[in-house]
Design a protein around this motif. Sequence first.
Motif, mmCIF file in Angstrom:
data_model
loop_
_atom_site.group_PDB
_atom_site.id
_atom_site.type_symbol
_atom_site.label_atom_id
_atom_site.label_comp_id
_atom_site.label_asym_id
_atom_site.label_seq_id
_atom_site.Cartn_x
_atom_site.Cartn_y
_atom_site.Cartn_z
ATOM 1 N N THR A 144 0.827 -1.204 0.000
ATOM 2 C CA THR A 144 0.000 0.000 0.000
ATOM 3 C C THR A 144 0.861 1.253 0.000
ATOM 4 O O THR A 144 0.574 2.222 -0.717
ATOM 5 C CB THR A 144 -0.935 0.001 1.222
ATOM 6 O OG1 THR A 144 -1.684 -1.208 1.235
ATOM 7 C CG2 THR A 144 -1.868 1.180 1.197
ATOM 8 N N ASP A 145 1.927 1.258 0.787
ATOM 9 C CA ASP A 145 2.851 2.386 0.820
ATOM 10 C C ASP A 145 3.497 2.587 -0.546
ATOM 11 O O ASP A 145 3.614 3.709 -1.038
ATOM 12 C CB ASP A 145 3.906 2.155 1.895
ATOM 13 C CG ASP A 145 4.854 3.322 2.057
ATOM 14 O OD1 ASP A 145 4.372 4.472 2.047
ATOM 15 O OD2 ASP A 145 6.069 3.086 2.186
ATOM 16 N N TRP A 146 3.897 1.502 -1.164
ATOM 17 C CA TRP A 146 4.538 1.565 -2.483
ATOM 18 C C TRP A 146 3.561 2.112 -3.528
ATOM 19 O O TRP A 146 3.928 2.964 -4.339
ATOM 20 C CB TRP A 146 5.035 0.173 -2.861
ATOM 21 C CG TRP A 146 5.679 0.120 -4.204
ATOM 22 C CD1 TRP A 146 6.896 0.636 -4.560
ATOM 23 C CD2 TRP A 146 5.137 -0.494 -5.374
ATOM 24 N NE1 TRP A 146 7.138 0.372 -5.874
ATOM 25 C CE2 TRP A 146 6.077 -0.318 -6.404
ATOM 26 C CE3 TRP A 146 3.962 -1.174 -5.642
ATOM 27 C CZ2 TRP A 146 5.864 -0.794 -7.685
ATOM 28 C CZ3 TRP A 146 3.750 -1.659 -6.914
ATOM 29 C CH2 TRP A 146 4.694 -1.470 -7.926
ATOM 30 N N LEU A 147 2.315 1.643 -3.496
ATOM 31 C CA LEU A 147 1.327 2.111 -4.459
ATOM 32 C C LEU A 147 0.992 3.589 -4.255
ATOM 33 O O LEU A 147 0.823 4.326 -5.227
ATOM 34 C CB LEU A 147 0.057 1.270 -4.372
ATOM 35 C CG LEU A 147 0.165 -0.151 -4.911
ATOM 36 C CD1 LEU A 147 -1.121 -0.912 -4.640
ATOM 37 C CD2 LEU A 147 0.505 -0.153 -6.385
ATOM 38 N N SER A 148 0.902 4.034 -3.016
ATOM 39 C CA SER A 148 0.603 5.438 -2.776
ATOM 40 C C SER A 148 1.767 6.332 -3.208
ATOM 41 O O SER A 148 1.556 7.437 -3.692
ATOM 42 C CB SER A 148 0.251 5.681 -1.312
ATOM 43 O OG SER A 148 1.373 5.496 -0.493
ATOM 44 N N ASP A 149 2.997 5.854 -3.055
ATOM 45 C CA ASP A 149 4.156 6.616 -3.525
ATOM 46 C C ASP A 149 4.155 6.727 -5.038
ATOM 47 O O ASP A 149 4.520 7.764 -5.594
ATOM 48 C CB ASP A 149 5.457 5.973 -3.059
ATOM 49 C CG ASP A 149 5.789 6.303 -1.625
ATOM 50 O OD1 ASP A 149 5.118 7.185 -1.051
ATOM 51 O OD2 ASP A 149 6.696 5.663 -1.074
ATOM 52 N N ARG A 150 3.761 5.663 -5.716
ATOM 53 C CA ARG A 150 3.728 5.700 -7.185
ATOM 54 C C ARG A 150 2.701 6.702 -7.674
ATOM 55 O O ARG A 150 2.940 7.421 -8.635
ATOM 56 C CB ARG A 150 3.406 4.324 -7.750
ATOM 57 C CG ARG A 150 4.574 3.374 -7.679
ATOM 58 C CD ARG A 150 4.226 2.097 -8.361
ATOM 59 N NE ARG A 150 3.718 2.374 -9.701
ATOM 60 C CZ ARG A 150 4.163 1.805 -10.798
ATOM 61 N NH1 ARG A 150 5.104 0.923 -10.723
ATOM 62 N NH2 ARG A 150 3.649 2.096 -11.964
ATOM 63 N N GLU A 151 1.551 6.753 -7.024
ATOM 64 C CA GLU A 151 0.508 7.684 -7.439
ATOM 65 C C GLU A 151 0.910 9.123 -7.158
ATOM 66 O O GLU A 151 0.624 10.017 -7.938
ATOM 67 C CB GLU A 151 -0.799 7.376 -6.713
ATOM 68 C CG GLU A 151 -1.452 6.096 -7.153
ATOM 69 C CD GLU A 151 -2.687 5.782 -6.326
ATOM 70 O OE1 GLU A 151 -3.045 6.601 -5.450
ATOM 71 O OE2 GLU A 151 -3.279 4.721 -6.552
ATOM 72 N N ARG A 152 1.588 9.341 -6.045
ATOM 73 C CA ARG A 152 1.935 10.683 -5.621
ATOM 74 C C ARG A 152 3.076 11.268 -6.432
ATOM 75 O O ARG A 152 3.021 12.412 -6.842
ATOM 76 C CB ARG A 152 2.338 10.664 -4.147
ATOM 77 C CG ARG A 152 1.978 11.917 -3.431
ATOM 78 C CD ARG A 152 2.256 11.869 -1.945
ATOM 79 N NE ARG A 152 2.022 10.586 -1.318
ATOM 80 C CZ ARG A 152 2.898 9.994 -0.528
ATOM 81 N NH1 ARG A 152 4.052 10.548 -0.270
ATOM 82 N NH2 ARG A 152 2.622 8.827 0.014
ATOM 83 N N ARG A 211 10.474 8.665 -4.684
ATOM 84 C CA ARG A 211 10.236 8.960 -3.276
ATOM 85 C C ARG A 211 10.733 10.357 -2.949
ATOM 86 O O ARG A 211 11.743 10.807 -3.469
ATOM 87 C CB ARG A 211 10.975 7.967 -2.378
ATOM 88 C CG ARG A 211 10.318 6.643 -2.318
ATOM 89 C CD ARG A 211 10.950 5.801 -1.240
ATOM 90 N NE ARG A 211 9.964 4.826 -0.850
ATOM 91 C CZ ARG A 211 9.487 4.719 0.366
ATOM 92 N NH1 ARG A 211 9.938 5.484 1.321
ATOM 93 N NH2 ARG A 211 8.590 3.823 0.658
#
Length: 60
Positions: A44-52, A57
């Motif tokens: 979930t952290d990885w996916l939210s970073d990709r979207e943001r 990072r």
Amino acid sequence: MIAAATVFWLGVGIGALGLVENDLYVIGLLIMLIGVIGVLVRVTDWLSDRERGLGRRAPR
């Protein structure tokens, strides 16, 4: 991610020891659950970073 996967596989190993001692089945399942939750948090952290940030990072 490696640490969470290691916790999961540790739970699998302890669950396999349930053949020797019945209580280890339950302990193994609990540890696997903790590992799965860790993996889900990391994904979930990885996916939210990709979207943001398009996969980049932000500096910490």
